[in-house]
Design a protein around this motif. Structure first.
Motif, mmCIF file in Angstrom:
data_model
loop_
_atom_site.group_PDB
_atom_site.id
_atom_site.type_symbol
_atom_site.label_atom_id
_atom_site.label_comp_id
_atom_site.label_asym_id
_atom_site.label_seq_id
_atom_site.Cartn_x
_atom_site.Cartn_y
_atom_site.Cartn_z
ATOM 1 N N GLY A 52 23.870 -24.199 -26.486
ATOM 2 C CA GLY A 52 22.551 -24.051 -26.644
ATOM 3 C C GLY A 52 22.149 -23.103 -25.425
ATOM 4 N N PHE A 53 22.931 -22.440 -24.793
ATOM 5 C CA PHE A 53 22.541 -21.386 -23.666
ATOM 6 C C PHE A 53 22.875 -19.882 -23.865
ATOM 7 N N ALA A 54 22.014 -19.270 -23.264
ATOM 8 C CA ALA A 54 22.412 -17.869 -22.987
ATOM 9 C C ALA A 54 23.068 -17.663 -21.734
ATOM 10 N N ALA A 55 24.228 -17.330 -21.608
ATOM 11 C CA ALA A 55 24.641 -16.976 -20.120
ATOM 12 C C ALA A 55 25.071 -15.590 -19.926
ATOM 13 N N LYS A 56 25.076 -15.482 -18.599
ATOM 14 C CA LYS A 56 25.436 -14.024 -18.095
ATOM 15 C C LYS A 56 26.190 -14.139 -16.677
ATOM 16 N N LEU A 57 27.178 -13.461 -16.723
ATOM 17 C CA LEU A 57 28.310 -13.249 -15.510
ATOM 18 C C LEU A 57 27.792 -12.094 -14.731
ATOM 19 N N VAL A 58 27.237 -12.232 -13.541
ATOM 20 C CA VAL A 58 27.078 -11.406 -12.361
ATOM 21 C C VAL A 58 27.565 -11.425 -11.186
ATOM 22 N N GLN A 59 27.694 -10.379 -10.574
ATOM 23 C CA GLN A 59 28.114 -10.318 -8.803
ATOM 24 C C GLN A 59 26.838 -9.979 -8.171
ATOM 25 N N ARG A 60 26.608 -11.347 -7.292
ATOM 26 C CA ARG A 60 25.251 -11.252 -6.479
ATOM 27 C C ARG A 60 25.592 -11.964 -5.056
ATOM 28 N N PRO A 61 25.247 -11.565 -4.210
ATOM 29 C CA PRO A 61 25.129 -12.324 -3.180
ATOM 30 C C PRO A 61 24.371 -13.535 -2.629
ATOM 31 N N LEU A 62 24.786 -14.413 -1.997
ATOM 32 C CA LEU A 62 24.073 -16.006 -2.234
ATOM 33 C C LEU A 62 22.578 -15.608 -1.831
ATOM 34 N N ASN A 63 22.462 -14.865 -0.904
ATOM 35 C CA ASN A 63 21.012 -14.827 -0.224
ATOM 36 C C ASN A 63 20.248 -13.816 -1.046
ATOM 37 N N GLN A 64 20.829 -13.290 -2.191
ATOM 38 C CA GLN A 64 19.775 -12.528 -2.964
ATOM 39 C C GLN A 64 19.594 -13.281 -4.443
ATOM 40 N N LEU A 65 19.987 -14.573 -4.608
ATOM 41 C CA LEU A 65 19.739 -15.244 -5.731
ATOM 42 C C LEU A 65 18.238 -15.929 -5.612
ATOM 43 N N SER A 66 17.810 -15.509 -6.871
ATOM 44 C CA SER A 66 16.175 -16.144 -7.061
ATOM 45 C C SER A 66 15.989 -17.567 -7.443
ATOM 46 N N GLU A 111 27.989 -22.708 5.087
ATOM 47 C CA GLU A 111 29.277 -23.020 4.531
ATOM 48 C C GLU A 111 29.399 -22.934 2.963
ATOM 49 N N LEU A 112 28.591 -22.952 2.121
ATOM 50 C CA LEU A 112 28.630 -22.604 0.858
ATOM 51 C C LEU A 112 28.918 -21.247 0.870
ATOM 52 N N ASP A 113 28.450 -20.276 1.339
ATOM 53 C CA ASP A 113 28.910 -18.926 1.282
ATOM 54 C C ASP A 113 30.266 -18.636 1.544
ATOM 55 N N GLN A 114 30.959 -19.379 2.323
ATOM 56 C CA GLN A 114 32.331 -19.149 2.612
ATOM 57 C C GLN A 114 33.212 -19.480 1.570
ATOM 58 N N ALA A 115 32.773 -20.599 0.629
ATOM 59 C CA ALA A 115 33.549 -20.874 -0.635
ATOM 60 C C ALA A 115 33.274 -19.931 -1.722
ATOM 61 N N TYR A 116 31.982 -19.419 -1.683
ATOM 62 C CA TYR A 116 31.359 -18.652 -2.827
ATOM 63 C C TYR A 116 32.234 -17.426 -3.119
ATOM 64 N N THR A 117 32.300 -17.043 -4.221
ATOM 65 C CA THR A 117 33.382 -15.848 -4.454
ATOM 66 C C THR A 117 32.580 -14.600 -4.742
ATOM 67 N N GLY A 118 31.149 -14.916 -4.814
ATOM 68 C CA GLY A 118 30.253 -13.648 -4.994
ATOM 69 C C GLY A 118 29.993 -13.487 -6.338
ATOM 70 N N TYR A 119 30.360 -14.581 -7.357
ATOM 71 C CA TYR A 119 30.094 -14.246 -8.828
ATOM 72 C C TYR A 119 29.273 -15.686 -9.169
ATOM 73 N N VAL A 120 28.360 -15.461 -10.028
ATOM 74 C CA VAL A 120 27.136 -16.398 -10.459
ATOM 75 C C VAL A 120 27.253 -16.217 -12.096
ATOM 76 N N ILE A 121 26.899 -17.678 -12.631
ATOM 77 C CA ILE A 121 26.534 -17.469 -14.052
ATOM 78 C C ILE A 121 25.135 -18.164 -14.215
ATOM 79 N N PHE A 122 24.171 -17.096 -14.935
ATOM 80 C CA PHE A 122 23.087 -17.592 -15.054
ATOM 81 C C PHE A 122 23.029 -18.132 -16.224
ATOM 82 N N MET A 123 21.939 -19.307 -16.598
ATOM 83 C CA MET A 123 21.961 -19.972 -17.599
ATOM 84 C C MET A 123 20.660 -20.163 -18.185
#
Length: 706
Positions: A52-66, A111-123
């Motif tokens: 029941g979700f619309a999902a999108k994979l994007v590449q975005r830095p952690l500090n630019q997530l809204s 600490e989170l940014d060190q493990a973050y690959t730069g890709y996020v899935i918005f739901m």
């Protein structure tokens, strides 16, 4: 399946619970081409749609997530994932939900940014349309074929731009020739000749590059659409309700293969021709500017070709439809003959099958010849009109030259341009047959895509991660699709969780039909079936079959190894699980005697194994995921006495805490059950403790039809 090995799947399961539409891991991944038993980011998007979700994979830095886009799934190093619930950039902290523990924790952004690959899935939760809005939902999603092509709209836009330039460059050649004949030759202007030649060469180089780019873009768009459409089509086939499957497997496969004709029609040649047609008007305008009244000739040639093409289309469509239907029948005969080769040889049935084959081939040849002749007539007529137009332009041009209203170079340019103007129509004429074939194929595939799906998108199923095994039939009637005689009539009984029941009766009494209804392969014509007090229609089919181990009477194995066939429904099963299932079913006995062990080949449809060995593999396949409900249809009818006795002892211990529903004609297997239900003529004629029912049968107190 082992959800703990798949953080992405764990995140999705948690999000469905948060969205108040909980789905099990099996429901979310059923039928998806998992990689090593896990979701990939791209597969996650398809699984999210089921939840029941619309999902999108994007590449975005952690500090630019809204924060407005949260929660979102972060992809971490080492194939990890977590759910980002909140983000506080001022405090430099983030709140995440870890799928492994299911607990919420706060982390420093560094600490989170060190493990973050730069890709996020918005739901984003999809709006759930009601029954009245189902049509609106279909309109929003678009047609399965055209909406997929629309995804490549940007590529086709670039192709259109390239085509505009390519068709403009076509003017270079006739203008070059005209200027050479009219200005260079009479004035002996060699310098002008070389300037014009270099200029037209540059244009040709650009033309060559743009044509290569256009062909590349069209092939890229075709490949992209081909992959998406093929996947969607096969996913639809796998999800079609079993009672809606076509009767002929061969004809069904032939219709699916017609997707190739659509793909070929959308090739670079077809796209190029269709894009080039509008520029036909440009060439006619240029002919009018250069040759004046000579434009009448190609202007009349164009409608002549179109009229003839349209006049032939009805007969061509009829012959192609006849060929299409007979090809499906021929393919059905071929598949049926190949799968039943042993029967054809042993029963001396090759002659009637050969007659069916030759009849289908003769029919195809007759209508195929008509199709080819009609198609050839269109192509040849277009070529004749094109040649006639060239002659008429030359004749008319000579008179204009004598009247000094047209130059020699202008005449040559008009001839060249007229050929270029009519050429797309000549190619269109040759594509008419392919168009009709593709149109028929698209209509057939539309019918397949319209078949009812067992995973109804508009239905909200009850989330049942586990089933205890209580079964109830309430006045169930059932008739197989395409038949008039009812297989079951007013069947009612109740089975408690953990109870062991055998269905006995004469051949064709309806025992196997009850089991197929229990598996959700068919729906009752009337009445209701409940599992654990819940109507079967409210339980997602994947959830139901995850909790049911089914051993059919007719075992179907797939080409591969014994291991492949045991783990086909649970590819990520461990060796411990495989060994346990093999030991319980008796597979271990014959596997240990083979030098390849579990890697021994089974052959196509299990032809390298005996009937008893195939049944043992089917039993191991059913036991592998440790179901709470066991449904067995003559599980030992091909086994010898020793194998059957071994199976009986193993199941006696294994099925102690499981619900068992077994169809058998063997008295030895009745030792596994405590209760008998006698079915005759599609009705329950006796139901009670095993000893009481057997005694009544022995004394003839049960009126069973003979």
């Amino acid at each position: 399946m082992d959800v703990e090995r798949d953080p992405l799947l764990q995140c999705l399961v948690l999000l469905t619970e948060h969205n108040r539409r909980p789905c099990s891991a099996q429901v979310l991944t059923s039928g998806l081409p998992l990689v090593d038993g896990r979701l990939t980011p791209k597969l996650f998007l398809r699984a999210a749609a089921r939840g029941g979700f619309a999902a999108k994979l994007v590449q975005r830095p952690l500090n630019q997530l809204s924060s407005l886009l949260l929660p979102a799934v972060l992809l971490l190093e080492n194939e990890g994932a977590c759910i980002l619930q909140s983000l506080d950039l001022e405090q430099g902290e983030a709140e995440i939900l870890q799928p492994e523990s299911g607990g919420v924790s706060r982390l420093v952004l560094e600490e989170l940014d060190q493990a973050y690959t730069g890709y996020v899935i918005f739901m984003r939760p999809e709006y759930q349309f009601g029954e009245r809005s189902s049509r609106a939902l279909d309109d929003r999603e678009g047609h399965w074929f055209w909406s997929t092509l629309w995804r490549s709209a940007r590529i086709y836009r670039d192709v259109l731009v390239a085509s505009v330039l390519i068709n403009l460059f076509v003017l270079a050649n006739p203008l070059f020739v005209m200027n050479v004949y009219d200005r260079v030759v009479p004035n002996h202007a060699v310098e002008t000749l070389w300037v014009l030649a270099i200029g037209v060469l540059v244009v040709y180089l650009f033309d060559f590059g743009l044509k290569m780019l256009r062909a590349y873009f069209i092939e890229v768009a075709g490949k992209k659409s081909d992959v998406l459409l093929s996947a969607r089509l096969f996913e639809k086939v796998m999800g079609v309700r079993y009672d809606a499957m076509p009767a002929s497997v061969g004809a069904f496969a032939s219709n699916l293969r017609e997707f190739e004709s659509i793909r070929n029609f959308l090739s670079s040649t077809t796209n190029t021709v269709l894009i080039d047609i509008p520029f036909m008007l440009l060439f006619l305008v240029v002919i009018g500017l250069i040759g004046g009244p000579l434009v009448i000739v190609p202007a009349l040639a164009v409608p002549l070709i179109l009229i003839y093409t349209l006049s032939v289309r009805p007969r061509l469509r009829q012959s192609i439809e006849r060929t299409f239907s007979s090809t499906a029948q021929k393919n059905g005969t071929l598949v049926e003959a190949l799968t039943a080769m042993e029967t054809l040889k042993t029963q001396r049935a090759a002659s009637p099958m050969q007659a069916r084959w030759e009849e289908a081939v003769g029919y195809i040849a007759r209508w195929g010849l008509k199709s080819r002749m009609l198609s050839a007539s269109v192509v040849n007529f277009a070529a004749f009109i094109q040649q006639l137009a060239s002659v008429l332009i030359v004749v008319g041009g000579v008179y204009m030259i004598m009247e000094q209203s047209l130059s020699m170079g202008g005449l040559i340019a008009c001839v060249i341009l007229s050929g270029r103007a009519i050429a797309p129509l000549s190619q269109v004429a040759s594509l008419v047959a392919n168009y009709e074939q593709s149109l028929k194929a698209l209509k057939t595939l539309d019918e397949i895509m319209a078949l009812p799906d067992e995973h109804e998108a508009e239905r909200r199923y009850l989330h049942r991660p586990e089933l205890s095994g209580g079964i109830e039939f309430q006045e169930v009637d059932f008739t197989y699709p395409g038949t008039e005689y009812g297989a079951l009539k007013a069947i009612s009984f109740r089975i408690k969780p953990g109870e062991k029941v055998a269905l006995i009766g004469r051949i064709g009494s309806g025992k196997s039909s009850i089991q197929k209804l229990l598996l959700g392969l068919y729906s009752p014509t009337q009445g209701a079936i409940a599992i654990d007090g819940i109507d079967l229609n409210q339980i997602e089919p994947s959830d139901l079959r995850r909790c049911v181990g089914y051993v059919p009477q007719d075992v179907m194995l797939f080409a591969g190894t014994v291991r492949d066939n045991i783990t086909i429904g649970l590819p990520q099963a461990s060796d411990v699980q495989i060994l346990q299932a093999a030991r319980l079913s008796g597979v271990e006995t014959f596997v240990n005697q083979h030098p390849l062990g579990f890697d021994m080949p089974v052959g196509e449809r299990g032809s390298a194994l005996s009937g008893g060995q195939r049944q043992a593999v089917a039993l191991a396949r059913a036991l592998l995921h440790e179901p709470s409900i066991m449904i067995m249809d003559e599980p030992s009818n091909s086994m010898d006495n020793a194998s059957e006795e071994y199976l009986r002892r193993q199941l006696k211990t294994y099925a102690q805490d499981k619900t068992l529903v077994m169809v058998t004609h063997k008295m030895s297997l009745l030792d596994l059950v405590d209760r008998l239900i006698v079915i005759d003529g599609g009705k329950v004629v006796a139901d009670g403790p095993k000893e009481s029912v057997l005694e009544a049968l022995k004394q003839g107190r049960l009126q069973v039809k003979r």
